[in-house]
Scaffold this active site. Structure first.
Site, short mmCIF file in Angstrom:
data_model
loop_
_atom_site.label_atom_id
_atom_site.label_comp_id
_atom_site.label_asym_id
_atom_site.label_seq_id
_atom_site.Cartn_x
_atom_site.Cartn_y
_atom_site.Cartn_z
CG HIS A 219 36.41 47.68 39.22
ND1 HIS A 219 36.21 46.73 40.18
CD2 HIS A 219 37.50 48.41 39.65
CE1 HIS A 219 37.13 46.85 41.14
NE2 HIS A 219 37.92 47.87 40.84
CG ASP B 254 29.68 44.39 41.41
OD1 ASP B 254 29.66 45.18 42.35
OD2 ASP B 254 30.70 44.16 40.73
CG HIS C 119 35.74 37.65 39.48
ND1 HIS C 119 37.09 37.54 39.72
CD2 HIS C 119 35.31 38.74 40.14
CE1 HIS C 119 37.45 38.53 40.52
NE2 HIS C 119 36.39 39.28 40.79
#
Ligand code: COA
Length: 378
Positions: free
Chosen positions: A223, A314, A263
């Site tokens: 995450h 990210d 994802h």
């Protein structure tokens, strides 16, 4: 087991809440807060205005935004006991762990600690949003043996954070870059940490417990922890002089997942990556540190062509934060500094129409009945 259906592993595709806060179209790469496209918000809004939108369901008018911004800035205060707690953390304590523990401790000093009304939770949301940013900045100063910087209530949320982190007012470019990053990370529907926060809130626990749950879930490398893991790879490439693509091929050959890619919901480009890619490039080029963007770009092209995997939020936030001069282990705490706006919005929404979240498990253990065997006969 009596349940009629077995849900997919990791609850993939399961609708587990009704929400009017944030929507994602994973096929078209669309992310919207209260129906407004993230690209429009990143181009035009501020973190403060985005918080208002998430919490109140509409964009504020001028007077509402002024009042809200003032209320948020007024909460730029930390009890001395929290500063002492930060000082007492062992020197090796990671900022994300310190943040989790400090947020839990904040409840002791909250004037509405035991009140779980909608009004009290709005106050707590304001307080927590200001306090999280201050804790991250203050702990970084403390661990480096530097004095904690007094907040400046005239600055924006992003500007004050950078001031308290670096001890000097930020450039307009740095302030706006962080502001955009905070907007992009503010909410993301029922991601793991938001789900954790909602589950905790739904037991009628309290806001601080829900946010502590959220921070704990965000920390993991699957995450929010992925942004730090991305930069470790870029730094390793710089250190060894390896070719970025060969380095990634080597990781894949060892069956490692590449942080910053893939994802659960997006099957196309993560719209947040679109902005962060551009920011990473612009900030890298203007600060003479273009190599991080260049490595990232090569890795992205390879992953897309070879693995059909897109960069997620990210991937480029790593090089963006690094070129802003932010320490590696602050990347994930900064994610929390933004996501507090979404977590609190979801907790308030959950409590507005609450029911305990208590699913079932598909039991696959020894068949009933097994007998209890006394210890001397085992
Ligand atoms: C985000 C993530 C956790 C989603 O997980 P998920 O929906 O459970 O998807 P899976 O892990 O089952 O991945 C599906 C397939 O793609 C592969 N894959 C997914 N992400 C990958 C990555 N980053 N690198 C290499 N392969 C990846 C998996 O190995 C799997 O392949 P397989 O079917 O041959 O076994 C996953 O993509 C990941 O671990 N990414 C890296 C961590 C990251 O960046 N997290 C931040 C998310 S915003």
């Amino acid at each position: 087991m009596s349940t009629s259906t077995v849900t997919p592993k990791g609850l993939e595709g399961v609708i587990a809440a009704v929400s009017s806060i944030c929507s994602i179209d994973g096929d078209r790469g669309i992310l919207a807060y209260r129906g407004i496209d993230i690209h429009e918000l990143a181009d035009n809004s501020t973190f403060e205005e985005t918080c208002y939108l998430l919490w109140f369901g509409k964009l504020p008018n001028r007077a509402e935004l002024r009042e809200f911004t003032r209320a948020l800035a007024d909460e730029r205060k930390l009890d001395t006991a929290i500063i002492n707690l930060l000082r007492q953390a062992p020197r090796h304590a990671l900022p994300m762990d310190v943040l989790r523990t400090a947020v839990s401790a904040l409840s002791f000093y909250d004037p509405e600690e035991t009140v779980n009304t909608a009004e009290a939770n709005l106050h707590k949301s304001l307080r927590l949003t200001s306090q999280l940013a201050m804790i991250v900045a203050a702990y970084d100063r403390i661990r480096k043996g530097r004095p904690v910087v007094e907040p400046d209530r005239s600055l924006s949320h992003a500007g004050n954070f950078l001031l308290m982190l670096n001890g000097e007012p930020p450039s307009k470019t740095a302030e706006r870059a962080l502001d955009i990053a905070l907007i992009l990370h503010a909410d993301h529907e029922l991601n793991a940490s938001t789900f954790a926060a909602r589950v905790t809130a739904a037991t009628l626990s309290d806001m601080h417990s829900a946010i502590t749950s959220g921070i704990g879930a965000l920390k993991g490398p699957l995450h929010g922890g992925a942004n730090e893991a991305v930069f470790k790879i870029l730094a390793e490439i710089a250190k060894t002089g390896a070719d970025p693509v060969e380095h990634i091929k080597g990781m894949l050959a060892q069956k490692k997942k590449i942080p910053g890619f893939g994802h659960r919901v997006y099957h196309t480009e993560d719209p947040r990556a679109t902005h962060l890619r551009q920011m990473s490039r612009e900030l890298g080029e203007s600060s003479g540190q273009a190599k991080w963007w260049e490595y990232s770009s090569k890795i992205e092209q390879f992953m897309k062509a070879d693995k059909k995997l897109n960069a997620n939020v990210d991937f480029y936030s790593a090089s963006t934060y690094y070129t802003l001069g932010i320490e590696l282990d602050l990347f994930t705490p900064i994610f929390a500094v933004s996501r507090i706006s979404g977590w609190t919005a979801h907790v308030m929404e959950q409590l507005g129409d609450n029911r305990l979240i208590r699913p079932r498990a598909d039991y696959v253990g020894p068949a009933y009945p097994q007998r209890y065997v006394p210890i001397d006969r085992r």
